[in-house]
Scaffold this motif. Structure first.
Motif, PDB file in Angstrom:
ATOM      1  N   LYS A 126      36.190  -9.914  38.502  1.00  0.00           N
ATOM      2  CA  LYS A 126      34.795 -10.022  38.088  1.00  0.00           C
ATOM      3  C   LYS A 126      34.261 -11.316  38.670  1.00  0.00           C
ATOM      4  N   GLY A 127      32.983 -11.343  38.982  1.00  0.00           N
ATOM      5  CA  GLY A 127      32.365 -12.530  39.554  1.00  0.00           C
ATOM      6  C   GLY A 127      31.604 -12.157  40.802  1.00  0.00           C
ATOM      7  N   GLY A 128      30.958 -13.127  41.402  1.00  0.00           N
ATOM      8  CA  GLY A 128      30.151 -12.847  42.576  1.00  0.00           C
ATOM      9  C   GLY A 128      28.940 -12.012  42.190  1.00  0.00           C
ATOM     10  N   TYR A 129      28.405 -11.276  43.160  1.00  0.00           N
ATOM     11  CA  TYR A 129      27.225 -10.444  42.919  1.00  0.00           C
ATOM     12  C   TYR A 129      27.609  -9.126  42.242  1.00  0.00           C
TER      13      TYR A 129
ATOM     14  N   GLU B 173      33.012 -10.643  48.892  1.00  0.00           N
ATOM     15  CA  GLU B 173      32.077 -10.023  47.964  1.00  0.00           C
ATOM     16  C   GLU B 173      32.304  -8.521  48.026  1.00  0.00           C
ATOM     17  N   ARG B 174      32.184  -7.855  46.891  1.00  0.00           N
ATOM     18  CA  ARG B 174      32.455  -6.416  46.817  1.00  0.00           C
ATOM     19  C   ARG B 174      31.181  -5.592  47.052  1.00  0.00           C
ATOM     20  N   THR B 175      30.185  -6.192  47.680  1.00  0.00           N
ATOM     21  CA  THR B 175      28.916  -5.517  47.950  1.00  0.00           C
ATOM     22  C   THR B 175      28.766  -5.270  49.447  1.00  0.00           C
ATOM     23  N   CYS B 176      28.358  -4.058  49.810  1.00  0.00           N
ATOM     24  CA  CYS B 176      28.128  -3.705  51.207  1.00  0.00           C
ATOM     25  C   CYS B 176      26.950  -4.503  51.756  1.00  0.00           C
ATOM     26  N   THR B 177      27.049  -4.935  52.994  1.00  0.00           N
ATOM     27  CA  THR B 177      25.981  -5.732  53.618  1.00  0.00           C
ATOM     28  C   THR B 177      24.867  -4.874  54.213  1.00  0.00           C
ATOM     29  N   PHE B 178      25.018  -3.540  54.213  1.00  0.00           N
ATOM     30  CA  PHE B 178      23.977  -2.678  54.782  1.00  0.00           C
ATOM     31  C   PHE B 178      22.741  -2.640  53.886  1.00  0.00           C
ATOM     32  N   ASP B 179      22.924  -2.321  52.617  1.00  0.00           N
ATOM     33  CA  ASP B 179      21.809  -2.241  51.671  1.00  0.00           C
ATOM     34  C   ASP B 179      22.286  -2.800  50.337  1.00  0.00           C
ATOM     35  N   PRO B 180      22.417  -4.125  50.251  1.00  0.00           N
ATOM     36  CA  PRO B 180      23.019  -4.727  49.054  1.00  0.00           C
ATOM     37  C   PRO B 180      22.233  -4.525  47.769  1.00  0.00           C
ATOM     38  N   ASP B 181      20.942  -4.171  47.874  1.00  0.00           N
ATOM     39  CA  ASP B 181      20.145  -3.957  46.669  1.00  0.00           C
ATOM     40  C   ASP B 181      20.386  -2.589  46.041  1.00  0.00           C
ATOM     41  N   ASN B 182      21.000  -1.681  46.802  1.00  0.00           N
ATOM     42  CA  ASN B 182      21.312  -0.360  46.286  1.00  0.00           C
ATOM     43  C   ASN B 182      22.414  -0.489  45.239  1.00  0.00           C
ATOM     44  N   SER B 183      22.199   0.066  44.065  1.00  0.00           N
ATOM     45  CA  SER B 183      23.160  -0.101  42.967  1.00  0.00           C
ATOM     46  C   SER B 183      24.520   0.540  43.260  1.00  0.00           C
TER      47      SER B 183
ATOM     48  N   SER C  27      26.772 -18.245  42.145  1.00  0.00           N
ATOM     49  CA  SER C  27      27.783 -19.299  42.113  1.00  0.00           C
ATOM     50  C   SER C  27      29.141 -18.708  41.752  1.00  0.00           C
ATOM     51  N   VAL C  28      30.157 -19.070  42.535  1.00  0.00           N
ATOM     52  CA  VAL C  28      31.526 -18.609  42.289  1.00  0.00           C
ATOM     53  C   VAL C  28      32.432 -19.828  42.203  1.00  0.00           C
ATOM     54  N   ASN C  29      33.185 -19.915  41.118  1.00  0.00           N
ATOM     55  CA  ASN C  29      34.135 -20.999  40.911  1.00  0.00           C
ATOM     56  C   ASN C  29      35.218 -20.465  39.968  1.00  0.00           C
ATOM     57  N   ILE C  30      36.212 -19.803  40.556  1.00  0.00           N
ATOM     58  CA  ILE C  30      37.246 -19.110  39.786  1.00  0.00           C
ATOM     59  C   ILE C  30      38.612 -19.647  40.197  1.00  0.00           C
ATOM     60  N   THR C  31      39.481 -19.862  39.224  1.00  0.00           N
ATOM     61  CA  THR C  31      40.864 -20.229  39.504  1.00  0.00           C
ATOM     62  C   THR C  31      41.764 -19.224  38.805  1.00  0.00           C
ATOM     63  N   ILE C  32      42.691 -18.646  39.576  1.00  0.00           N
ATOM     64  CA  ILE C  32      43.620 -17.656  39.016  1.00  0.00           C
ATOM     65  C   ILE C  32      45.052 -17.999  39.417  1.00  0.00           C
ATOM     66  N   ASN C  33      45.987 -17.386  38.713  1.00  0.00           N
ATOM     67  CA  ASN C  33      47.399 -17.469  39.070  1.00  0.00           C
ATOM     68  C   ASN C  33      47.771 -16.105  39.665  1.00  0.00           C
ATOM     69  N   PRO C  34      47.894 -16.004  40.993  1.00  0.00           N
ATOM     70  CA  PRO C  34      48.149 -14.714  41.635  1.00  0.00           C
ATOM     71  C   PRO C  34      49.445 -14.034  41.188  1.00  0.00           C
TER      72      PRO C  34
END
Length: 151
Positions: free
Chosen positions: A64-67, A84-94, A39-46
Motif C-alpha cells: 500500500k502507498g504511492g498513488y 508505482e502500480r499505475t499505468c502511465t498511459f491513462d493514470p486517471d482511469n480508475s 509522498s512515499v516514505n516506507i521502511t519494510i523488512n523484506p
C-alpha cells in the motif's frame, strides 16, 4: 598549515556511504511523470513473513502507498526496485492499476493492455503506454535487513 591524513573507522565510512546513496539514489523525475505526486516514505523488512519471499531475488511484493500501490521487485542480491502500480498511459482511469505476472516478470494494465518489464519499468513494444513506470528510490541496509522506499 598542514592537514594530516584522516582515517575513518569502517562503520563511519559505511554510514557516510549509505547517506550518500540515500541522497544520490536513482529514481524518476516527478515532473516528467503523468502520475500525480504522492509522498512515499516506507521502511519494510523484506524477510518478514508479511512480504512472503521478497528476500529471495526474482520475487516481488505489492505494498500500500504511492498513488495506487507500489510494486517492489527483488532484482539482485541487495538490489530492490520499487514502481508505482499505475499505468502511465491513462493514470486517471480508475482501472489503470497494474496486475503482476511474476512468471514473465511483467506488470500489465488490464484496461489498455500495456505491459511493463519489472526489471526496469519500460513498456513493451505494442503497449499504448510510451513512458516507463514511475520508479521510487530504494535503499537497502544489509546490516539491519531493512528496505527504505521513498521519493
Amino acid at each position: 598549515m598542514r592537514l594530516k591524513n584522516v582515517f575513518l573507522p569502517p562503520r563511519l565510512s559505511a554510514c557516510i556511504l549509505t547517506c550518500l546513496m540515500l541522497f544520490l539514489g536513482c529514481g524518476t523525475n516527478d515532473e516528467d511523470s503523468p502520475i500525480p505526486y504522492v509522498s512515499v516514505n516506507i521502511t519494510i523488512n523484506p524477510s518478514s513473513i508479511e512480504y512472503g519471499n521478497l528476500n529471495v531475488p526474482g520475487n516481488m511484493a505489492l505494498l500500500k502507498g504511492g498513488y495506487r500501490g507500489i510494486i517492489v521487485y527483488h532484482y539482485m542480491q541487495d538490489e530492490y526496485l520499487a514502481f508505482e502500480r499505475t499505468c502511465t498511459f491513462d493514470p486517471d482511469n480508475s482501472c489503470a492499476k497494474l496486475k503482476v505476472d511474476l512468471s514473465t516478470l511483467l506488470a500489465k494494465d488490464t484496461c489498455c493492455g500495456s505491459q511493463f518489464l519489472l526489471i526496469d519499468g519500460t513498456p513493451l513494444e505494442g503497449s499504448k503506454a510510451l513512458r516507463p513506470l514511475k520508479q521510487y528510490r530504494t535503499a537497502y541496509d544489509p546490516a539491519y535487513g531493512l528496505l527504505h522506499i521513498y521519493n
